[in-house]
Design a protein around this motif. Structure first.
Motif, PDB file in Angstrom:
ATOM      1  N   ARG A   1      -5.585  -0.317   1.048  1.00 21.19           N
ATOM      2  CA  ARG A   1      -6.066  -1.529   0.451  1.00 21.19           C
ATOM      3  C   ARG A   1      -7.419  -2.047   1.485  1.00 21.19           C
ATOM      4  O   ARG A   1      -8.594  -2.482   0.796  1.00 21.19           O
ATOM      5  CB  ARG A   1      -5.429  -2.643   0.117  1.00 21.19           C
ATOM      6  CG  ARG A   1      -5.762  -3.835  -0.783  1.00 21.19           C
ATOM      7  CD  ARG A   1      -4.947  -4.944  -0.595  1.00 21.19           C
ATOM      8  NE  ARG A   1      -4.547  -5.555   0.804  1.00 21.19           N
ATOM      9  CZ  ARG A   1      -3.598  -6.488   0.890  1.00 21.19           C
ATOM     10  NH1 ARG A   1      -2.595  -6.537   0.095  1.00 21.19           N
ATOM     11  NH2 ARG A   1      -3.401  -6.882   2.296  1.00 21.19           N
ATOM     12  N   ASP A   2      -7.045  -2.405   2.510  1.00 18.70           N
ATOM     13  CA  ASP A   2      -8.045  -3.370   3.391  1.00 18.70           C
ATOM     14  C   ASP A   2      -9.028  -2.361   4.127  1.00 18.70           C
ATOM     15  O   ASP A   2     -10.055  -3.069   4.686  1.00 18.70           O
ATOM     16  CB  ASP A   2      -7.275  -3.999   4.581  1.00 18.70           C
ATOM     17  CG  ASP A   2      -6.441  -4.940   3.845  1.00 18.70           C
ATOM     18  OD1 ASP A   2      -6.453  -5.334   2.741  1.00 18.70           O
ATOM     19  OD2 ASP A   2      -5.405  -5.411   4.530  1.00 18.70           O
ATOM     20  N   HIS A   3      -8.604  -1.249   4.202  1.00 19.56           N
ATOM     21  CA  HIS A   3      -9.636  -0.171   5.110  1.00 19.56           C
ATOM     22  C   HIS A   3     -10.228   0.869   4.367  1.00 19.56           C
ATOM     23  O   HIS A   3     -11.053   1.791   4.912  1.00 19.56           O
ATOM     24  CB  HIS A   3      -8.937   0.382   6.505  1.00 19.56           C
ATOM     25  CG  HIS A   3      -8.437  -0.747   7.210  1.00 19.56           C
ATOM     26  ND1 HIS A   3      -9.280  -1.504   7.787  1.00 19.56           N
ATOM     27  CD2 HIS A   3      -7.165  -1.326   7.428  1.00 19.56           C
ATOM     28  CE1 HIS A   3      -8.575  -2.507   8.747  1.00 19.56           C
ATOM     29  NE2 HIS A   3      -7.287  -2.394   8.586  1.00 19.56           N
ATOM     30  N   GLY A   4      -9.759   1.172   3.314  1.00 17.93           N
ATOM     31  CA  GLY A   4     -10.259   2.227   2.424  1.00 17.93           C
ATOM     32  C   GLY A   4      -9.857   3.721   3.000  1.00 17.93           C
ATOM     33  O   GLY A   4     -10.452   4.950   2.873  1.00 17.93           O
ATOM     34  N   GLY A   5      -8.986   3.735   3.901  1.00 19.96           N
ATOM     35  CA  GLY A   5      -8.489   4.937   4.572  1.00 19.96           C
ATOM     36  C   GLY A   5      -7.603   4.585   5.752  1.00 19.96           C
ATOM     37  O   GLY A   5      -7.261   3.416   6.004  1.00 19.96           O
ATOM     38  N   TRP A   6      -6.963   5.576   6.298  1.00 17.55           N
ATOM     39  CA  TRP A   6      -6.230   5.343   7.544  1.00 17.55           C
ATOM     40  C   TRP A   6      -7.014   5.204   8.867  1.00 17.55           C
ATOM     41  O   TRP A   6      -8.132   5.825   9.005  1.00 17.55           O
ATOM     42  CB  TRP A   6      -5.206   6.623   7.903  1.00 17.55           C
ATOM     43  CG  TRP A   6      -4.053   6.319   7.114  1.00 17.55           C
ATOM     44  CD1 TRP A   6      -3.786   6.795   5.798  1.00 17.55           C
ATOM     45  CD2 TRP A   6      -2.670   5.616   7.368  1.00 17.55           C
ATOM     46  NE1 TRP A   6      -2.566   6.449   5.180  1.00 17.55           N
ATOM     47  CE2 TRP A   6      -1.983   5.567   6.312  1.00 17.55           C
ATOM     48  CE3 TRP A   6      -2.351   5.173   8.725  1.00 17.55           C
ATOM     49  CZ2 TRP A   6      -0.721   5.128   6.347  1.00 17.55           C
ATOM     50  CZ3 TRP A   6      -1.155   4.542   8.700  1.00 17.55           C
ATOM     51  CH2 TRP A   6      -0.287   4.547   7.594  1.00 17.55           C
ATOM     52  N   THR A   7      -6.624   4.184   9.722  1.00 17.00           N
ATOM     53  CA  THR A   7      -7.442   3.977  10.946  1.00 17.00           C
ATOM     54  C   THR A   7      -6.754   4.531  11.931  1.00 17.00           C
ATOM     55  O   THR A   7      -7.591   4.190  13.153  1.00 17.00           O
ATOM     56  CB  THR A   7      -7.519   2.599  11.247  1.00 17.00           C
ATOM     57  OG1 THR A   7      -6.202   1.848  11.266  1.00 17.00           O
ATOM     58  CG2 THR A   7      -8.249   1.638   9.829  1.00 17.00           C
ATOM     59  N   MET A   8      -5.739   5.308  11.966  1.00 14.57           N
ATOM     60  CA  MET A   8      -5.223   5.910  12.811  1.00 14.57           C
ATOM     61  C   MET A   8      -4.942   7.370  12.410  1.00 14.57           C
ATOM     62  O   MET A   8      -4.792   7.831  11.622  1.00 14.57           O
ATOM     63  CB  MET A   8      -4.150   5.385  13.446  1.00 14.57           C
ATOM     64  CG  MET A   8      -2.699   5.370  12.613  1.00 14.57           C
ATOM     65  SD  MET A   8      -1.067   5.205  13.270  1.00 14.57           S
ATOM     66  CE  MET A   8      -1.495   3.235  13.647  1.00 14.57           C
TER      67      MET A   8
ATOM     68  N   LEU B   1     -11.464  -5.262  -7.533  1.00 12.86           N
ATOM     69  CA  LEU B   1     -10.450  -6.455  -7.458  1.00 12.86           C
ATOM     70  C   LEU B   1      -9.431  -6.176  -8.293  1.00 12.86           C
ATOM     71  O   LEU B   1      -9.524  -5.863  -9.481  1.00 12.86           O
ATOM     72  CB  LEU B   1     -11.411  -7.946  -8.069  1.00 12.86           C
ATOM     73  CG  LEU B   1     -10.548  -9.266  -7.785  1.00 12.86           C
ATOM     74  CD1 LEU B   1     -10.334  -9.721  -6.320  1.00 12.86           C
ATOM     75  CD2 LEU B   1     -11.026 -10.332  -8.616  1.00 12.86           C
ATOM     76  N   HIS B   2      -8.148  -6.312  -7.858  1.00 16.41           N
ATOM     77  CA  HIS B   2      -6.836  -6.100  -8.798  1.00 16.41           C
ATOM     78  C   HIS B   2      -5.935  -7.018  -8.216  1.00 16.41           C
ATOM     79  O   HIS B   2      -5.521  -7.341  -7.032  1.00 16.41           O
ATOM     80  CB  HIS B   2      -6.491  -4.745  -8.154  1.00 16.41           C
ATOM     81  CG  HIS B   2      -5.244  -4.382  -9.049  1.00 16.41           C
ATOM     82  ND1 HIS B   2      -5.106  -4.196 -10.376  1.00 16.41           N
ATOM     83  CD2 HIS B   2      -3.831  -4.157  -8.508  1.00 16.41           C
ATOM     84  CE1 HIS B   2      -3.789  -3.769 -10.749  1.00 16.41           C
ATOM     85  NE2 HIS B   2      -3.176  -3.896  -9.472  1.00 16.41           N
TER      86      HIS B   2
END
Length: 322
Positions: A84-91, A130-131
């Motif tokens: 939701r917050d990053h649009g993908g995995w950050t790790m 937005l959801h």
């Protein structure tokens, strides 16, 4: 219809009793035919005697001061919030594995299952926007790619880190997506019918619908009968609860608008572990009465006002939510 619970249960000091958690498929008590993992903040883990669910992302916020787990626990990845917050995995997947090893060591004993870093398939996760009052970055991918990334994560983790009870997760949006994902796992050499537990992803927002009930039935018909439901609440349990091996839910925090008797914290009980434990008992009681369709949590007439107080926490427990 059972009345709403008026006491906490499952506190580590033994001040109250909870529905016993060891499950058995043929148990005469319907509430004991599955394992219910109560979603809690990390700070409550040393104080709760019932199976719990806590997210990797919430534990990471503890830094080096990890709690010691008192009861069996399931590690959730926090994937929904991540996407939701990053649009993908950050790790990377290897970073996730190293993180899980460190967390398990700090928590004191292994989890019953660890969710992989999966990729949900809800339209708002993929397309963004937005959801329900939240902004979603969007991955700009599609369902098959999300499924492939999920499968790849499980295959790598299960092959390279065999000492962790990784839980494969089925992803999709429509029924045929989930069946396609089963075949995708099979092509990767994974027989999900032999997995100790298989997560059913992307169901939180639709958990109380006939569509998800049909998906559960179809997946079970494919031979996968040890299913875990993420974020399944009472309406979903009424529809297909007997067909799940386990569920987890953080819904108590969102719905806590009243106060338990004798709570000493200010404000409502939306971060109160005593409330969470009482809510767990109410949900399990609802499994014994399938016609109950709501959770009228009314604590104004306590039957046990002598329940020991439990520290109020301001942690946010809901990392995988709908």
């Amino acid at each position: 219809m059972p009345t709403a619970p008026t006491k906490a249960a499952g506190l580590a000091d033994g001040s109250s009793s909870a529905t016993p958690w060891p499950r058995r498929s043929e148990h005469p008590d319907p509430a004991r035919r599955m394992t219910f993992y109560l979603g809690i903040p990390p700070s409550a883990m040393p104080r709760v005697d019932v199976p719990t669910c806590v997210s990797v992302s919430a534990l990471l916020r503890c830094g080096d001061r990890l709690p010691r787990a008192k009861a069996p626990y399931l590690l959730d990845s926090g994937a929904y919030t991540m996407l939701r917050d990053h649009g993908g995995w950050t790790m990377f997947v290897e970073e996730y594995a190293a993180t899980v090893y460190r967390l398990i060591d700090g928590l004191g004993h292994p989890p019953t299952a660890v969710a992989i870093p999966d990729w949900m398939c809800e339209p708002w996760i993929i397309h963004g926007g937005l959801h329900r009052g939240h902004h979603y970055v969007g991955t700009d991918l599609d369902v098959p790619i999300h499924q492939a990334l999920t499968t790849g994560a499980y295959v790598h983790l299960n092959n390279e880190h065999t000492g962790v009870p990784w839980m494969p997760i089925l992803q999709g949006h429509r029924l045929h997506d989930y069946l396609d994902h089963i075949h995708q796992y099979a092509r990767a050499g994974v027989d999900l019918t032999r997995a100790p537990l298989v997560g059913l992803g992307s169901v939180c927002a639709r958990q109380g619908t006939a569509e998800i009930a049909a998906i559960v039935a179809a997946v079970r018909a494919a031979g996968i009968d040890r299913l875990h439901g993420f974020g399944v609440k009472t309406t979903g349990l009424h529809l297909y609860g007997p067909h799940l091996r386990s569920v987890d839910s953080y819904a108590w925090s969102k719905g806590a608008r009243l106060r338990l008797p004798d709570c000493t914290h200010p404000g409502p009980c939306n971060n109160c572990i005593r409330y969470a434990l009482a809510w767990r008992e109410h949900v399990l009681d609802a499994l014994r009465h399938p016609h109950q369709t709501s959770l009228p949590l009314d604590f104004r007439n306590p039957t046990n006002p002598n329940v020991a107080d439990t520290k109020h926490t301001t942690d946010t427990p809901r990392d995988r939510k709908a």
